[in-house]
Enzyme design. Structure first.
Site, PDB file in Angstrom:
ATOM      1  N   LYS A  40       4.883  -0.789   1.814  1.00 54.53           N
ATOM      2  CA  LYS A  40       6.193  -0.188   2.219  1.00 54.53           C
ATOM      3  C   LYS A  40       6.793   0.730   1.154  1.00 54.53           C
ATOM      4  CE  LYS A  40       5.854  -2.118   5.946  1.00 54.53           C
ATOM      5  NZ  LYS A  40       5.724  -3.635   6.224  1.00 54.53           N
TER       6      LYS A  40
HETATM    7  C1  LIG Z   1       5.850  -4.453   7.475  1.00 60.24           C
HETATM    8  C2  LIG Z   1       6.536  -4.623   8.674  1.00 60.24           C
HETATM    9  C3  LIG Z   1       7.273  -5.856   9.165  1.00 60.24           C
HETATM   10  C4  LIG Z   1       6.853  -7.214   8.547  1.00 60.24           C
HETATM   11  O1  LIG Z   1       7.096  -7.254   7.075  1.00 60.24           O
HETATM   12  P1  LIG Z   1       6.428  -8.374   6.131  1.00 60.24           P
HETATM   13  O2  LIG Z   1       7.231  -8.013   4.838  1.00 60.24           O
HETATM   14  O3  LIG Z   1       4.920  -7.832   5.941  1.00 60.24           O
HETATM   15  O4  LIG Z   1       6.541  -9.705   6.867  1.00 60.24           O
HETATM   16  C5  LIG Z   1       7.663  -5.835  10.328  1.00 60.24           C
HETATM   17  N1  LIG Z   1       7.845  -4.850  11.046  1.00 60.24           N
HETATM   18  C6  LIG Z   1       7.266  -3.645  10.646  1.00 60.24           C
HETATM   19  C7  LIG Z   1       7.671  -2.319  11.523  1.00 60.24           C
HETATM   20  C8  LIG Z   1       6.393  -3.591   9.652  1.00 60.24           C
HETATM   21  O5  LIG Z   1       6.132  -2.245   9.366  1.00 60.24           O
END
Ligand SMILES: *Cc1c(COP(=O)(O)O)cnc(C)c1O
Length: 374
Positions: free
Chosen positions: A182
């Protein structure tokens, strides 16, 4: 030439040093660094209450629990997202109701939401795919009209904004992920932005086994909470990342402008919506004109890899996974999401990339697509 991945976190030396200090301190799970991180996040989000979690999946699930959503309830969301978005709806025993995407933004089509609302609908989970915000004015107007909660899955939109305000600084419940891929990371982690201080105690209970500690050292449990606390090690990474988030967004925008300038439009790839005011450019995704090519997406990815360039696929349309087919979803249900699911590829984009890297990617795409045309 070194391998260019589709993404890579930018972690500075001070952060690495800080993590080493936490490791030496003797307190490595949730402690003072988590509190400091939550305070810093709250300041970033205009003073709203924020709690840190071990993942963005946990924050979504806790948000659903805070809304009291469970068996018999329906939650509207998009089929074009990471599968966590819909899995959490199943985790709490509710029913995911998908609404097709708008092919221009690739986000949930706001014009189709009202037709999907029933007497069982309790909430909408919009997703800002690739960091492009869903229209918050229209979203909240629909939610208010139908008395629905909104759980913003802003996992990809940390640093993005709407009318100049950071995503997370307004709205109902906002969930962020700090997964390594992210725009801002804690390696694994997430945070939930609340709209009401009164929700903090239940949020904390749902985060860690329902435990409430009294000043006299005793404890009680009245909710079966989960295990989703962030560690001080992770929080320390987050404290090192947060001051850079707006700089990361600026750098990503600069790289994306170069992608738009260098990309050969005659290849007939569908480029993302050109948005330089709101999006944090979490990803740069193109749709391949597969019907006009003697080449599959897998072969395209392989040929890019042979040129030392990493390419991702984000995402196959969720409703076509076995779990969701078993719930009755079928090919043809959401044609726009299915088309994106078949044709999308994520090209490299991260703050430490150079403009020359962008040029290298554009010329590799040009060579591969140019020579694969039927
Ligand atoms: C990464 C992501 C998640 C989940 O996040 P994690 O930290 O991996 O549990 C949920 N929704 C979207 C759109 C994502 O890109």
């Amino acid at each position: 030439m070194s391998f260019l991945p589709f993404t890579r976190p930018s972690i500075d030396e001070a952060t690495i040093q800080g993590v080493a200090e936490v490791l030496r301190s003797g307190w490595i799970t949730s402690g003072p660094k988590v509190k400091e991180f939550e305070a810093a996040l709250s300041a970033y989000f205009g003073g709203r209450p924020v709690r840190a979690f071990s993942s963005g999946t946990a924050t979504l699930e806790v948000a659903l629990q805070l809304c009291g959503i469970g068996p018999g309830d329906e939650v509207i969301t998009t089929p074009m997202s990471w599968v966590a978005t819909a899995n959490v709806i199943l985790h709490v025993g509710a029913k995911p109701v998908f609404v097709d995407i708008d092919p221009t933004t690739r986000n949930i089509d706001l014009d189709r939401i009202e037709a999907a609302i029933t007497s069982a609908t309790r909430a909408i989970i919009p997703v800002d795919l690739a960091g492009l915000p869903v229209d918050r004015d229209r979203l909240y107007a629909i939610a208010a009209k139908h008395h629905l909660r909104v759980i913003e899955d802003a996992a990809q939109s940390m640093g993005a904004s709407w009318h100049g305000q950071h995503i997370g600084s307004f709205g109902d419940l906002i969930s962020f992920s700090f997964h390594a891929n992210k725009n801002m990371t804690t390696s694994e982690g997430g945070c939930l932005v609340l709209n009401d201080e009164a929700q903090i105690p239940l949020t904390e209970k749902l985060r860690l086994q329902g435990v409430v500690r009294a000043p006299d050292g005793t404890m009680d449990v009245d909710v079966a909470g989960g295990k989703a606390n962030l560690t001080d090690i992770a929080a320390c990474i987050g404290l090192g990342q947060l001051p850079h988030i707006d700089g990361f967004t600026t750098k990503r925008r600069e790289l994306v402008r170069h992608y738009f300038a260098c990309f050969d439009r005659s290849l007939e790839c569908q480029l993302p919506l050109e948005n330089f005011s709101d999006s944090n450019w979490h990803m740069f995704q193109i749709l391949l004109p597969l019907e006009k090519l003697a080449l599959s997406r897998g072969e395209f990815i392989e040929q890019m890899r042979q040129r030392e360039i990493g390419v991702g696929v984000h995402y196959p349309a969720m409703h076509l996974f076995t779990l969701y087919r078993n719930l009755g979803f079928r090919e043809g249900d959401f044609p726009h999401a299915e088309k994106v699911g078949r044709e999308t590829v994520t090209l490299p984009l991260f703050p430490d990339m150079s403009l020359q890297d962008v040029e290298r990617v554009c010329s590799a795409v040009q060579q591969i697509i140019g020579s694969a045309r039927k």
